[in-house]
Design an enzyme around this catalytic site. Structure first.
Site, PDB file in Angstrom:
ATOM      1  N   LYS A 195       0.802  -1.210   0.000  1.00  0.00           N
ATOM      2  CA  LYS A 195       0.000   0.000   0.000  1.00  0.00           C
ATOM      3  C   LYS A 195       0.845   1.274   0.000  1.00  0.00           C
ATOM      4  O   LYS A 195       0.635   2.175  -0.813  1.00  0.00           O
ATOM      5  CB  LYS A 195      -0.875  -0.048   1.251  1.00  0.00           C
ATOM      6  CG  LYS A 195      -1.681   1.147   1.511  1.00  0.00           C
ATOM      7  CD  LYS A 195      -2.364   0.962   2.842  1.00  0.00           C
ATOM      8  CE  LYS A 195      -1.371   1.148   3.972  1.00  0.00           C
ATOM      9  NZ  LYS A 195      -1.929   1.848   5.111  1.00  0.00           N
ATOM     10  N   THR A 196       1.803   1.337   0.900  1.00  0.00           N
ATOM     11  CA  THR A 196       2.634   2.536   1.017  1.00  0.00           C
ATOM     12  C   THR A 196       3.382   2.799  -0.280  1.00  0.00           C
ATOM     13  O   THR A 196       3.493   3.941  -0.737  1.00  0.00           O
ATOM     14  CB  THR A 196       3.647   2.369   2.161  1.00  0.00           C
ATOM     15  OG1 THR A 196       2.954   1.830   3.281  1.00  0.00           O
ATOM     16  CG2 THR A 196       4.248   3.698   2.538  1.00  0.00           C
TER      17      THR A 196
ATOM     18  N   ASP B  62      -4.668   8.235   3.142  1.00  0.00           N
ATOM     19  CA  ASP B  62      -4.249   6.906   3.573  1.00  0.00           C
ATOM     20  C   ASP B  62      -5.154   6.445   4.725  1.00  0.00           C
ATOM     21  O   ASP B  62      -5.715   7.270   5.433  1.00  0.00           O
ATOM     22  CB  ASP B  62      -2.787   6.993   4.043  1.00  0.00           C
ATOM     23  CG  ASP B  62      -2.174   5.620   4.212  1.00  0.00           C
ATOM     24  OD1 ASP B  62      -2.778   4.632   3.764  1.00  0.00           O
ATOM     25  OD2 ASP B  62      -1.080   5.542   4.802  1.00  0.00           O
ATOM     26  N   GLU B  63      -5.264   5.166   4.933  1.00  0.00           N
ATOM     27  CA  GLU B  63      -6.062   4.603   6.037  1.00  0.00           C
ATOM     28  C   GLU B  63      -7.480   5.203   6.046  1.00  0.00           C
ATOM     29  O   GLU B  63      -7.992   5.616   7.087  1.00  0.00           O
ATOM     30  CB  GLU B  63      -5.387   4.882   7.399  1.00  0.00           C
ATOM     31  CG  GLU B  63      -3.936   4.469   7.501  1.00  0.00           C
ATOM     32  CD  GLU B  63      -3.743   2.981   7.743  1.00  0.00           C
ATOM     33  OE1 GLU B  63      -4.736   2.208   7.634  1.00  0.00           O
ATOM     34  OE2 GLU B  63      -2.609   2.588   8.017  1.00  0.00           O
TER      35      GLU B  63
ATOM     36  N   GLN C 169      -9.087  -3.556   8.540  1.00  0.00           N
ATOM     37  CA  GLN C 169      -8.142  -2.991   9.498  1.00  0.00           C
ATOM     38  C   GLN C 169      -8.678  -1.729  10.162  1.00  0.00           C
ATOM     39  O   GLN C 169      -7.916  -0.914  10.675  1.00  0.00           O
ATOM     40  CB  GLN C 169      -6.804  -2.699   8.809  1.00  0.00           C
ATOM     41  CG  GLN C 169      -6.099  -3.959   8.353  1.00  0.00           C
ATOM     42  CD  GLN C 169      -4.739  -3.674   7.760  1.00  0.00           C
ATOM     43  OE1 GLN C 169      -3.840  -3.212   8.435  1.00  0.00           O
ATOM     44  NE2 GLN C 169      -4.606  -3.936   6.466  1.00  0.00           N
TER      45      GLN C 169
ATOM     46  N   ARG D 114       0.895  -8.468  11.326  1.00  0.00           N
ATOM     47  CA  ARG D 114       2.170  -7.749  11.476  1.00  0.00           C
ATOM     48  C   ARG D 114       3.346  -8.689  11.287  1.00  0.00           C
ATOM     49  O   ARG D 114       4.475  -8.267  11.056  1.00  0.00           O
ATOM     50  CB  ARG D 114       2.314  -7.099  12.882  1.00  0.00           C
ATOM     51  CG  ARG D 114       1.319  -6.021  13.270  1.00  0.00           C
ATOM     52  CD  ARG D 114       1.147  -4.972  12.255  1.00  0.00           C
ATOM     53  NE  ARG D 114      -0.020  -5.263  11.412  1.00  0.00           N
ATOM     54  CZ  ARG D 114      -0.244  -4.740  10.220  1.00  0.00           C
ATOM     55  NH1 ARG D 114       0.618  -3.888   9.717  1.00  0.00           N
ATOM     56  NH2 ARG D 114      -1.303  -5.064   9.508  1.00  0.00           N
TER      57      ARG D 114
END
Length: 781
Positions: A36-37, A230-231, A261, A616
């Site tokens: 994503k980043t 983002d998010e 998430q 994670r």
DNA sequence: TTAACGACGCTAGTA
DNA sequence: GCGTCGTTAA
């Protein structure tokens, strides 16, 4: 055209599709670990390489750390590829709003000026308490925190103080809603009088000014023609409203997120924002990123299995090309101490090469321990110390929340904005000036009568007949000192001002009570000096420093370069990844937390949190659950988390606890069969029972114990020690901590630590350097 | 006015 | 278990 190619290089088909959308609404549904980043940064760079000026792009991230990383990655991508470019605006909602309001807030004509201050939760609680006192609302009947929570959620729903009664109609009438109706408008009024905004106001005022002043909105619409968020699943209503206002004209809105998430609904986040994106923007391009590059097969499958028990949310097929790898290990332990020990032993074992697996960690920094709540860290920390394992802990009491730091900052706030009564009250008797409640009351009364701020009263303090001459003198001296600093240092580098504040108000002397804790508090204040140097070069040094410290999050301080195990909450770990992850405390009532027990929506959020936790991990993931646990001073028995029974059996290895617990062998535990756990929910949480904690029989001196263990170990025990080391007040060559010095190549700085002949000096723009006093070009100023 | 002491409540998570 | 806050004694 070389650059365009490069920006798409190494991306998979989906990622490439997302990056190359140049305009219009774009929804990127990005599963955990799907790159994503990378997509976000490459798309920004790609827009710029296609001729869109960087300063027309706004990218909103979730943390300052993410913003910083994004900026540096964009720079790296474009450096060399383009001759010159302007950087996009990258920041969190809050930091962006702060900047907008510095420009625009005066247009609201509510009495705010551009040098407003930001109230944190603590400040606003103090203000609320004052109001409750004045309105004669009983603090025992109405909880300040409850009030604060409701006001905050009202603000997140864009309910203004003037129409609060209408909004509260749905809540029914109760003592609490009545209190809110009274307090909320008064709270806003006082914030205005103090020239202060709380966290929620930062967002709300931007919406307010955009809605009231079309020309201002137009300006920002033209300024930021491309917006990325983002998010997106964690945006709340105000943030959603802001984005809509900004992009409804040009429609160039790219959002990235994953409804699985979404873990921040407790502070108003609403993942329906991401689910409804296509309704809001019917022309949207939708890209699903479903290939996971982070975790091995078993870890990913386990996470998928867990989240499949949620009913809300989009179905996704997250897959990986990686091999199956190790199974997730679920280990039962006796209590939280043995849990800590178990984890510490696993870590030690891996570091000593006694691993049962193919995976070999490169160092402590490859490992993280992620827990549900900060209180869990204590037992784990103690175990890590005993095993001499270096760690850094994120969260708990934030550096900027420490009392001594807030006190010093309150001086700066008062100098910056003299209407800040909360800051005034915080420091008027710190260090003690022998002023008591009686004196303060007189000042308050006078301020009220003449509609002044408390600080302004001091200017004419001579005229107050009710005060004895001795108090008048003390108050006037205080006023003179502050005025002097305002006059001389307000516009200079903040380190200079801070240095004088610490010096003139004798802060270090005040903190020195001869104890180890006093010493630590002094060190914290010195550390603040070195933080301040980072802001010395900015134009409005003091303003940006105060802003910076108000908006830092714990996670912003995570250091992935030092070789330490990372401890933090699962919430804080979002967006990070570690080869090895330990997840302690998977018991019902703990994880999922007891507050979700009777609420299906909250339970789903807990499950998403579990999903975030597991995803994670890259190579190894170990979950532990304890039979009993000391919580809030009581021993509680817990059954294994219901989530454990949802993980299936194929990808999980279950190990039961063998052996007795210290003198507690009578406790019968229901064993878990092959099909996984079927434990019934019997966990009783102390917050639900109204029991009283029984008093501890032994009182352990935490400091001396830590110091003892620290002495056995030469690795840094904590962030504090890593930062401060073993400092002395003054060395032989006459240098003292806190002193300003000049170095031939680094320029001016402040000594923050002395160890023999070695000085640690915080230089403006250079950071902290270690310098040998006797052989370096350094002199006192 | 301040220091000492005990009762009380909390902890979910955070910009 | 621990910090905060209000009460009380000096």
């Amino acid at each position: 055209m070389q650059t365009l190619e490069q920006l798409l290089e190494g991306l998979n088909e989906k990622q490439r599709a997302a990056v190359s959308v140049l305009s219009g609404p774009l929804l990127i549904l990005a599963g955990a670990g799907s790159g994503k980043t990378r997509v976000l940064t490459n798309r920004t760079a790609y827009l710029m390489a296609n001729g869109i000026p960087g300063d027309q792009i706004l990218a909103v991230t979730f943390t300052n750390k993410a913003a910083k990383e994004m900026k540096s990655r964009i720079e790296q991508l474009l450096m060399g590829a383009m001759d010159s470019f302007r950087m996009p605006t990258v920041g969190t909602f809050h930091s962006i709003c702060v900047r907008i309001l510095r420009q625009e807030i005066e247009k609201l004509e509510q009495g705010y000026t551009s040098n407003y201050v930001i109230f944190d939760t603590d400040d606003s609680q103090k203000l609320l308490k004052m109001i409750m006192k004045d309105l004669q609302i009983d603090e025992k009947e109405i909880k300040v925190r409850g009030l604060q929570g409701i006001i905050s959620s009202l603000k997140n729903q864009l309910v203004f103080a003037h129409n609060v009664s209408g909004a509260l109609a749905d809540w029914g009438t109760s003592k609490l809603t009545e209190a809110v109706e009274q307090v909320y408008p008064e709270y806003q009024k006082r914030l205005r009088e103090h020239n202060a905004l709380d966290f929620d106001d930062l967002l709300m005022k931007v919406v307010e000014v955009w809605e009231k002043c079309p020309d201002v909105l137009e300006k920002y619409r033209n300024k930021w023609q491309h917006v990325m968020v983002d998010e997106y699943q964690d945006t709340n209503f105000v943030q959603y409203r802001m984005i809509r206002l900004l992009v409804d004209k040009h429609q160039n809105i790219g959002v990235v997120g994953d409804d699985h998430q979404s873990i921040y609904s407790f502070r108003g986040a609403d993942f329906r924002n991401i689910l409804d994106f296509e309704k809001d923007f019917p022309d949207a391009t939708v890209v699903k990123l479903e290939q996971n590059y982070r975790s091995s097969g078993n870890i990913l499958d386990t996470a998928n299995k867990l989240i499949s028990h949620n009913e809300t949310g989009r179905k996704k097929d997250l897959w990986t090309e990686a091999e199956k790898g190790e199974r997730i290990k679920v280990q039962e332990v006796w209590d939280e101490k043995m849990e800590g020990n178990y984890i510490a032993e696993q870590i030690k074992g891996m570091m000593n090469g006694e691993h049962e697996t193919d995976f070999v960690p490169k160092g402590y920094k490859d490992m993280a321990i992620l827990y549900r709540m900060n209180a869990q860290s204590r037992a784990i920390e103690e175990a890590l110390m005993r095993h001499q394992i270096p760690y850094q802990i994120i969260g708990g009491t934030r550096f900027f929340d420490r009392k001594e730091i807030k006190d010093v900052l309150a001086y700066l706030r008062l100098i910056f904005n003299s209407r800040d009564d909360v800051a005034f009250l915080r420091i008027i008797n710190v260090p003690t000036r022998k002023l008591g409640a009686a004196t303060i009351e007189v000042i308050k009364k006078y301020a009220n009568e003449y509609q002044m701020s408390l600080y302004e009263v001091l200017e004419a303090v001579e005229d107050i007949s009710e005060l004895p001459a001795s108090k008048k003198m003390v108050l006037k001296d205080f006023w003179k000192q502050i005025e002097m600093m305002k006059g001389k240092y307000l516009n200079g580098p903040v380190t200079i001002l801070l240095g004088y504040v610490i010096d003139d108000f004798k802060i270090l002397e005040y903190l020195d009570d001869g104890s180890g804790e006093g010493e630590a508090r002094q060190q914290n204040v010195r550390e603040l000096l070195s933080v301040a140097t980072r802001y010395d070069a900015t134009d409005d040094s003091l303003a940006s420093f105060l802003e910076g410290v108000a908006l830092v999050a714990d996670i912003d301080n995570h250091n992935k370069d030092t070789d330490t195990v990372t401890l933090m909450t699962v919430h804080a770990s979002k967006g990070l990844e570690f080869p090895v992850v330990f997840l302690p405390g998977w018991e019902d009532g703990m994880f999922p937390s007891s507050s979700s027990q009777f609420d299906a929506a909250q339970l789903e959020e807990e499950r998403r949190l579990g999903y975030v936790a597991i995803t994670r991990a890259e190579k190894l993931c170990g979950i532990t659950h304890a039979k009993q646990r000391m919580l809030f001073g009581r021993t509680e028995y817990g059954s294994p988390s219901k989530f454990l029974s949802e993980l299936g059996t194929d990808t999980v290895e279950v190990v039961e606890y063998q052996g007795g617990g210290e003198g507690r062998s009578g406790y019968q535990y229901r064993s878990a069969g092959r099909e996984g756990y079927k434990g019934k929910v019997t966990f009783s949480h102390p917050l639900m029972e109204k029991g009283k904690a029984k008093k501890g029989d032994t009182i352990r001196d935490k400091t001396s114990m830590s110091a003892e263990i620290a002495a056995m170990n030469n690795a840094p025990q904590s962030r504090e020690e890593a930062l401060f080391g073993d400092a002395h007040k003054e060395n032989d060559s006459g240098f003292g901590v806190g002193q300003r010095v000049k170095h031939a190549s680094f320029g001016e700085g402040t000594i923050i630590q002395i160890s023999g002949d070695v000085l640690s000096v915080a230089f403006a723009g250079e950071g902290v350097k270690k310098i040998v006093a006797s052989s370096s070009p350094i002199e006192k100023i």
